[in-house]
Design a protein around this motif. Structure first.
Motif, mmCIF file in Angstrom:
data_model
loop_
_atom_site.group_PDB
_atom_site.id
_atom_site.type_symbol
_atom_site.label_atom_id
_atom_site.label_comp_id
_atom_site.label_asym_id
_atom_site.label_seq_id
_atom_site.Cartn_x
_atom_site.Cartn_y
_atom_site.Cartn_z
ATOM 1 N N ASP A 163 -82.218 -2.817 59.295
ATOM 2 C CA ASP A 163 -81.129 -2.905 60.664
ATOM 3 C C ASP A 163 -80.340 -1.877 60.734
ATOM 4 O O ASP A 163 -80.351 -1.527 61.948
ATOM 5 N N LEU A 164 -79.768 -1.343 60.012
ATOM 6 C CA LEU A 164 -79.016 -0.111 59.810
ATOM 7 C C LEU A 164 -79.765 1.162 60.329
ATOM 8 O O LEU A 164 -79.470 2.079 61.216
ATOM 9 N N ALA A 165 -81.118 1.217 60.066
ATOM 10 C CA ALA A 165 -81.883 2.371 60.350
ATOM 11 C C ALA A 165 -81.999 2.295 61.953
ATOM 12 O O ALA A 165 -82.116 3.238 62.657
ATOM 13 N N LYS A 166 -82.381 0.937 62.143
ATOM 14 C CA LYS A 166 -82.575 0.986 63.729
ATOM 15 C C LYS A 166 -81.354 0.997 64.573
ATOM 16 O O LYS A 166 -81.299 1.863 65.592
ATOM 17 N N GLN A 167 -80.141 0.771 64.062
ATOM 18 C CA GLN A 167 -78.839 1.166 64.681
ATOM 19 C C GLN A 167 -78.643 2.633 64.791
ATOM 20 O O GLN A 167 -78.044 3.146 65.958
ATOM 21 N N ALA A 168 -79.012 3.253 63.578
ATOM 22 C CA ALA A 168 -79.059 4.756 63.521
ATOM 23 C C ALA A 168 -79.693 5.432 64.648
ATOM 24 O O ALA A 168 -79.273 6.264 65.534
ATOM 25 N N LYS A 169 -80.860 4.992 64.906
ATOM 26 C CA LYS A 169 -81.908 5.262 65.716
ATOM 27 C C LYS A 169 -81.328 5.264 67.109
ATOM 28 O O LYS A 169 -81.608 5.939 67.949
#
Length: 185
Positions: A115-121
């Motif tokens: 989820d955090l990686a998606k948010q960063a993307k």
């Protein structure tokens, strides 16, 4: 080089720099598993009737990678700070030992990391959109110039495109570093 063209190039660089700086600030707010004082940056404490940032009423430290300690400058503020951390809804469970507040930062689950990686993307994509908007504005400004030949306009548009490519590349590099940081257990 024409002053108008130089101004357009400089203001475009400035706008693109701003987009990258904003992205870096957004990335700081995405936690990557390690404890950091910036995790409590959004906490506001009721300090004698006014909402005050936590950093102005207490010392916030990270004794190790999994712990944040908050030591208020006034002992009677302990309960107010503890309450403010709970109200901020950051997913932390503060413990009060009478002198300071200790927060254990739980390790991230695999799902939460994704989820955090998606948010960063998503943040990186917003940054790229801002960079492209700066390019579009610059190209529109170039087209409006009357006292400049078509060749010079084309050359300037190519220069703006090179700037855009460089800043998009910089954004991608920031994203890959942040994703690596997030996914590292």
């Amino acid at each position: 080089m024409n002053e108008d063209i130089q101004f357009i190039i400089d203001s475009t660089k400035e706008a693109m720099d701003g987009a990258v700086r904003h992205l870096e600030k957004q990335f700081v707010n995405i936690r990557a598993g390690k404890a950091s004082p910036s995790m409590l940056g959004s906490v506001m404490v009721d300090y004698y009737g006014s909402q005050t940032p936590l950093s102005q009423v207490a010392n916030v430290n990270t004794p190790d990678g999994r712990t944040i300690s908050v030591q208020p400058w006034e002992k009677k503020m302990l309960h107010e700070i503890e309450k403010a951390i709970m109200i901020a809804n950051l997913g932390f469970n503060p413990m009060n030992n009478g002198d300071l507040i200790i927060i254990n930062v739980p390790p991230l689950t695999e799902e939460r990391r994704r989820d955090l990686a998606k948010q960063a993307k998503s943040e990186a994509e917003d940054g790229k959109i801002a960079i492209r908007n700066a390019r579009k504005d610059a190209n529109n400004d170039i087209k409006k110039l009357d006292d400049v030949s078509e060749d010079v306009k084309k050359d300037t548009e190519q220069e703006i495109q090179k700037l855009t490519d460089n800043y998009v590349k910089k954004t991608d590099e920031l994203l890959s570093v942040k994703e690596k940081e997030i996914m590292t257990v």
